[in-house]
Design a protein around this motif. Sequence first.
Motif, PDB file in Angstrom:
ATOM      1  N   SER A   1     -10.774   5.167 -13.477  1.00 50.87           N
ATOM      2  CA  SER A   1     -11.581   6.013 -11.887  1.00 50.87           C
ATOM      3  C   SER A   1     -12.475   6.973 -11.573  1.00 50.87           C
ATOM      4  O   SER A   1     -12.824   6.835 -10.504  1.00 50.87           O
ATOM      5  CB  SER A   1     -10.913   7.520 -12.812  1.00 50.87           C
ATOM      6  OG  SER A   1     -11.914   7.818 -14.011  1.00 50.87           O
TER       7      SER A   1
ATOM      8  N   TYR B   1      -1.150   5.497  -7.117  1.00 56.21           N
ATOM      9  CA  TYR B   1       0.454   5.924  -7.458  1.00 56.21           C
ATOM     10  C   TYR B   1       0.846   5.606  -8.795  1.00 56.21           C
ATOM     11  O   TYR B   1       1.391   4.346  -9.417  1.00 56.21           O
ATOM     12  CB  TYR B   1       1.181   5.296  -6.369  1.00 56.21           C
ATOM     13  CG  TYR B   1       1.092   5.928  -5.182  1.00 56.21           C
ATOM     14  CD1 TYR B   1       2.027   6.757  -4.554  1.00 56.21           C
ATOM     15  CD2 TYR B   1       0.885   4.993  -4.549  1.00 56.21           C
ATOM     16  CE1 TYR B   1       1.262   7.381  -3.254  1.00 56.21           C
ATOM     17  CE2 TYR B   1       0.644   5.006  -2.511  1.00 56.21           C
ATOM     18  CZ  TYR B   1       1.145   6.504  -2.312  1.00 56.21           C
ATOM     19  OH  TYR B   1       0.589   6.695  -1.587  1.00 56.21           O
ATOM     20  N   SER B   2       1.171   6.691  -9.750  1.00 56.49           N
ATOM     21  CA  SER B   2       1.498   6.161 -11.103  1.00 56.49           C
ATOM     22  C   SER B   2       2.303   5.159 -11.224  1.00 56.49           C
ATOM     23  O   SER B   2       2.620   4.392 -12.332  1.00 56.49           O
ATOM     24  CB  SER B   2       0.823   7.444 -11.877  1.00 56.49           C
ATOM     25  OG  SER B   2       2.199   8.636 -12.190  1.00 56.49           O
ATOM     26  N   GLN B   3       3.422   5.346 -11.255  1.00 57.14           N
ATOM     27  CA  GLN B   3       4.603   4.870 -11.009  1.00 57.14           C
ATOM     28  C   GLN B   3       4.374   2.830 -10.203  1.00 57.14           C
ATOM     29  O   GLN B   3       5.148   2.609 -11.030  1.00 57.14           O
ATOM     30  CB  GLN B   3       5.946   5.522 -10.301  1.00 57.14           C
ATOM     31  CG  GLN B   3       5.972   4.775  -8.449  1.00 57.14           C
ATOM     32  CD  GLN B   3       5.282   6.000  -8.408  1.00 57.14           C
ATOM     33  OE1 GLN B   3       4.504   7.124  -8.719  1.00 57.14           O
ATOM     34  NE2 GLN B   3       5.447   5.753  -6.582  1.00 57.14           N
TER      35      GLN B   3
ATOM     36  N   PHE C   1       1.970   1.591 -11.987  1.00 52.17           N
ATOM     37  CA  PHE C   1       0.472   1.105 -12.648  1.00 52.17           C
ATOM     38  C   PHE C   1       1.268   0.362 -14.150  1.00 52.17           C
ATOM     39  O   PHE C   1       1.931   0.684 -14.149  1.00 52.17           O
ATOM     40  CB  PHE C   1       0.078   2.375 -13.316  1.00 52.17           C
ATOM     41  CG  PHE C   1      -1.040   2.884 -13.023  1.00 52.17           C
ATOM     42  CD1 PHE C   1      -1.453   2.930 -11.094  1.00 52.17           C
ATOM     43  CD2 PHE C   1      -1.539   4.300 -13.401  1.00 52.17           C
ATOM     44  CE1 PHE C   1      -1.712   3.751 -10.878  1.00 52.17           C
ATOM     45  CE2 PHE C   1      -2.151   5.602 -12.978  1.00 52.17           C
ATOM     46  CZ  PHE C   1      -2.642   5.287 -11.600  1.00 52.17           C
TER      47      PHE C   1
ATOM     48  N   LEU D   1       1.098  -0.287 -17.028  1.00 46.92           N
ATOM     49  CA  LEU D   1       0.312  -0.103 -18.135  1.00 46.92           C
ATOM     50  C   LEU D   1       0.217  -0.942 -19.804  1.00 46.92           C
ATOM     51  O   LEU D   1       1.409  -1.678 -19.741  1.00 46.92           O
ATOM     52  CB  LEU D   1       1.188   1.551 -18.551  1.00 46.92           C
ATOM     53  CG  LEU D   1       1.393   2.746 -17.968  1.00 46.92           C
ATOM     54  CD1 LEU D   1       1.740   4.049 -18.767  1.00 46.92           C
ATOM     55  CD2 LEU D   1      -0.379   2.927 -17.782  1.00 46.92           C
TER      56      LEU D   1
ATOM     57  N   LYS E   1       0.964   9.139 -22.017  1.00 47.48           N
ATOM     58  CA  LYS E   1       0.576   9.588 -21.318  1.00 47.48           C
ATOM     59  C   LYS E   1      -1.009   9.288 -21.417  1.00 47.48           C
ATOM     60  O   LYS E   1      -2.107   9.159 -20.993  1.00 47.48           O
ATOM     61  CB  LYS E   1       0.303  11.038 -21.565  1.00 47.48           C
ATOM     62  CG  LYS E   1       0.484  11.958 -22.768  1.00 47.48           C
ATOM     63  CD  LYS E   1       0.182  13.055 -22.766  1.00 47.48           C
ATOM     64  CE  LYS E   1       0.229  14.245 -23.936  1.00 47.48           C
ATOM     65  NZ  LYS E   1      -0.701  13.326 -24.952  1.00 47.48           N
TER      66      LYS E   1
ATOM     67  N   LEU F   1      -1.647   5.673 -19.884  1.00 49.06           N
ATOM     68  CA  LEU F   1      -2.192   6.246 -18.932  1.00 49.06           C
ATOM     69  C   LEU F   1      -3.859   6.291 -19.136  1.00 49.06           C
ATOM     70  O   LEU F   1      -4.214   6.198 -17.877  1.00 49.06           O
ATOM     71  CB  LEU F   1      -1.334   7.798 -18.066  1.00 49.06           C
ATOM     72  CG  LEU F   1      -1.540   7.814 -16.557  1.00 49.06           C
ATOM     73  CD1 LEU F   1      -1.297   6.811 -15.264  1.00 49.06           C
ATOM     74  CD2 LEU F   1      -0.757   9.276 -16.965  1.00 49.06           C
TER      75      LEU F   1
ATOM     76  N   LEU G   1      -6.441   4.976 -16.884  1.00 50.59           N
ATOM     77  CA  LEU G   1      -7.258   4.940 -16.025  1.00 50.59           C
ATOM     78  C   LEU G   1      -9.185   5.359 -16.332  1.00 50.59           C
ATOM     79  O   LEU G   1      -9.839   5.413 -15.384  1.00 50.59           O
ATOM     80  CB  LEU G   1      -7.343   7.044 -15.734  1.00 50.59           C
ATOM     81  CG  LEU G   1      -5.702   6.771 -14.818  1.00 50.59           C
ATOM     82  CD1 LEU G   1      -5.230   7.977 -14.971  1.00 50.59           C
ATOM     83  CD2 LEU G   1      -6.063   6.228 -13.194  1.00 50.59           C
TER      84      LEU G   1
ATOM     85  N   ILE H   1      -1.931  -0.827  -6.417  1.00 47.79           N
ATOM     86  CA  ILE H   1      -1.718   0.880  -7.786  1.00 47.79           C
ATOM     87  C   ILE H   1      -1.908   1.922  -6.788  1.00 47.79           C
ATOM     88  O   ILE H   1      -2.060   2.987  -7.402  1.00 47.79           O
ATOM     89  CB  ILE H   1      -3.259   0.533  -8.552  1.00 47.79           C
ATOM     90  CG1 ILE H   1      -4.452   0.818  -7.584  1.00 47.79           C
ATOM     91  CG2 ILE H   1      -2.525   0.035  -9.825  1.00 47.79           C
ATOM     92  CD1 ILE H   1      -5.393   0.602  -9.016  1.00 47.79           C
TER      93      ILE H   1
ATOM     94  N   LEU I   1      -4.320  11.278  -7.391  1.00 48.11           N
ATOM     95  CA  LEU I   1      -3.764  10.479  -8.358  1.00 48.11           C
ATOM     96  C   LEU I   1      -1.691  11.568  -8.256  1.00 48.11           C
ATOM     97  O   LEU I   1      -1.808  12.211  -8.205  1.00 48.11           O
ATOM     98  CB  LEU I   1      -3.885  10.672  -9.513  1.00 48.11           C
ATOM     99  CG  LEU I   1      -2.835  10.151 -10.771  1.00 48.11           C
ATOM    100  CD1 LEU I   1      -2.555   8.184 -10.773  1.00 48.11           C
ATOM    101  CD2 LEU I   1      -3.286  10.142 -12.273  1.00 48.11           C
TER     102      LEU I   1
ATOM    103  N   VAL J   1       1.203  11.888 -10.183  1.00 42.30           N
ATOM    104  CA  VAL J   1       2.475  11.644 -11.411  1.00 42.30           C
ATOM    105  C   VAL J   1       3.224  11.875 -11.887  1.00 42.30           C
ATOM    106  O   VAL J   1       3.637  13.556 -10.810  1.00 42.30           O
ATOM    107  CB  VAL J   1       1.317  12.106 -12.577  1.00 42.30           C
ATOM    108  CG1 VAL J   1       1.550  12.009 -13.571  1.00 42.30           C
ATOM    109  CG2 VAL J   1       0.062  12.288 -12.365  1.00 42.30           C
TER     110      VAL J   1
END
Lengths: 311, 311
Positions: free
Chosen positions: A208, A225-227, A229, A231, A240, A243, A247, A276, A287, A289
């Motif tokens: 971040s 775009y968190s989708q 990522f 993880l 969460k 995530l 970040l 990403i 971001l 989410v």
Amino acid sequence: MNNLEKEIISLLEKKHKFIGDDCAVFDDFVITTDSLVEHVHFDLNISTPYQVGVKTVCANLSDIAAMGAKPEYFLTSLSLPPACPFFIEGFLQGIEETLSRFNVELIGGDTTGSKTFVFINAVAIGKVINKPVFRSGAKVGDKIYLAGVPGYSAIGYYLIKNNIEIKDPNYAYAVKKHLEPLPQVEEGIIIGKNNLATAMIDISDGLSKEIGEICRLSGTGCILYSQLFKLPEIDLFEEKDLLNYFLHSGEEYILLFTSPLEEDEITEFLPEAYVIGEITDEREVLLEVGYSLVKLKDLTYNHFDNRKGLY
Amino acid sequence: MNNLEKEIISLLEKKHKFIGDDCAVFDDFVITTDSLVEHVHFDLNISTPYQVGVKTVCANLSDIAAMGAKPEYFLTSLSLPPACPFFIEGFLQGIEETLSRFNVELIGGDTTGSKTFVFINAVAIGKVINKPVFRSGAKVGDKIYLAGVPGYSAIGYYLIKNNIEIKDPNYAYAVKKHLEPLPQVEEGIIIGKNNLATAMIDISDGLSKEIGEICRLSGTGCILYSQLFKLPEIDLFEEKDLLNYFLHSGEEYILLFTSPLEEDEITEFLPEAYVIGEITDEREVLLEVGYSLVKLKDLTYNHFDNRKGLY
């Protein structure tokens, strides 16, 4: 980053162009220098001297990799308190083994006394391949790529601090990633050689914060775009939390870069890399989410406040 | 040098050729890195941040000069305790003014936090002129030259510590020499360009120690003739004290070199240089004082025992 560090950096940026990047450039070389201070950057109750040596090399070679350059030479300086002779041998072994893994030559150093803590400084020098890749080269419309999965280092630290030992390769990987991280030297060379990146940084201070640096220095913004990522796979945590680790975890030494190239053009060279987000002209780090769009706050480590929250 | 430092150096010397010299060599460059630790190398009750900046540059450029090379680039890293923001501005001013005096470019750096003390690390890079001048090149029969008068730095420290203020240019020079020393950059370039030296070192740890280093690494010994010494001119001290300062004062940043050339061939290029002894095959560092010949003991500062005796 607190006011003092901002002040220093702004003072230096006003006078010099260098301070924004991982490395300084001279002739056909890039050079980086990093300090590691006991109780700030490492703790001998958690890391062995060998592991401190590994991390010292990693931090510096990662900076060279982030310029798309090939690390060639290394120097290290040690300031040791009188009661600390045991430190040397393991530390040097960590330095030398890690350097030889990447064919980097230890060419010099310095030893001095210290009143209390161990203080380490290292210098790495790399050869520019095509041209240095700066942080400031991102263009609106570029895709944002990561060359690995961040989060494991902070998770590893959490597992160590809480004495959580679970027989699972991903848990072991997280601990190893925290204690003996390795820099993406090969990836940096591939990116440099094939001109894959417009801008690059390593996420040693957390994704971040580092994407914010690329945007700030490139005069752009971005949306993540968190989708997209990937993880960390540690079943101890909810999504969460993962995530959050993804970040904000520092000391990751993963390359983050921008490129106009499509994902398949990148993965041809770097199979582990993935998109990403993308660079925008909004001057904000956003971001996505689920269905919401949030302005990303920088929650990573601030050098001058000592380490808070995630270690 | 105590056992620990000896052990480290012998460990490094076994594995690498580099550790004997002021600088490491790569491509056409020499590079040096030095750490300065608060309360070990400087004291903010004695030196201003500006003066610490000057000294940081001096220590590193002096190492470049001692290789007969031309300093070109500089980096500095700072680790600062939270309560120390005042330090930055003066320190950077000292760095920048001193660098610009010698046309050296500040190309990078790093800032981190520290728990207690100020830690400084600096890196200087120089361009090799003809070939690097090592410590190990002294030959039996070479004359030993000094490019200045050592002793003033330790005398300056003594004057400051004892609040001795005497209106005399030599006293002022001693204080200045301790607080804001300058490296012999021009002298180093002249020596490099004209191939004047077979071996060279700067006497940052004191003449008696540094001539020992040249002899140890060259596989030779030497004899120093005290009647040739140009002692500091400070009427507060007797001759034997001045001799002591001359031999053992550290932080002098004066070039000490060996050469087969006669004194007039040297002074043609370096009017301030003079012979103080010659290289022998005896493996001892001898000092002729009056009619007696004494084996010179190294009484200079040992990094790991904190500073004793002469500061």
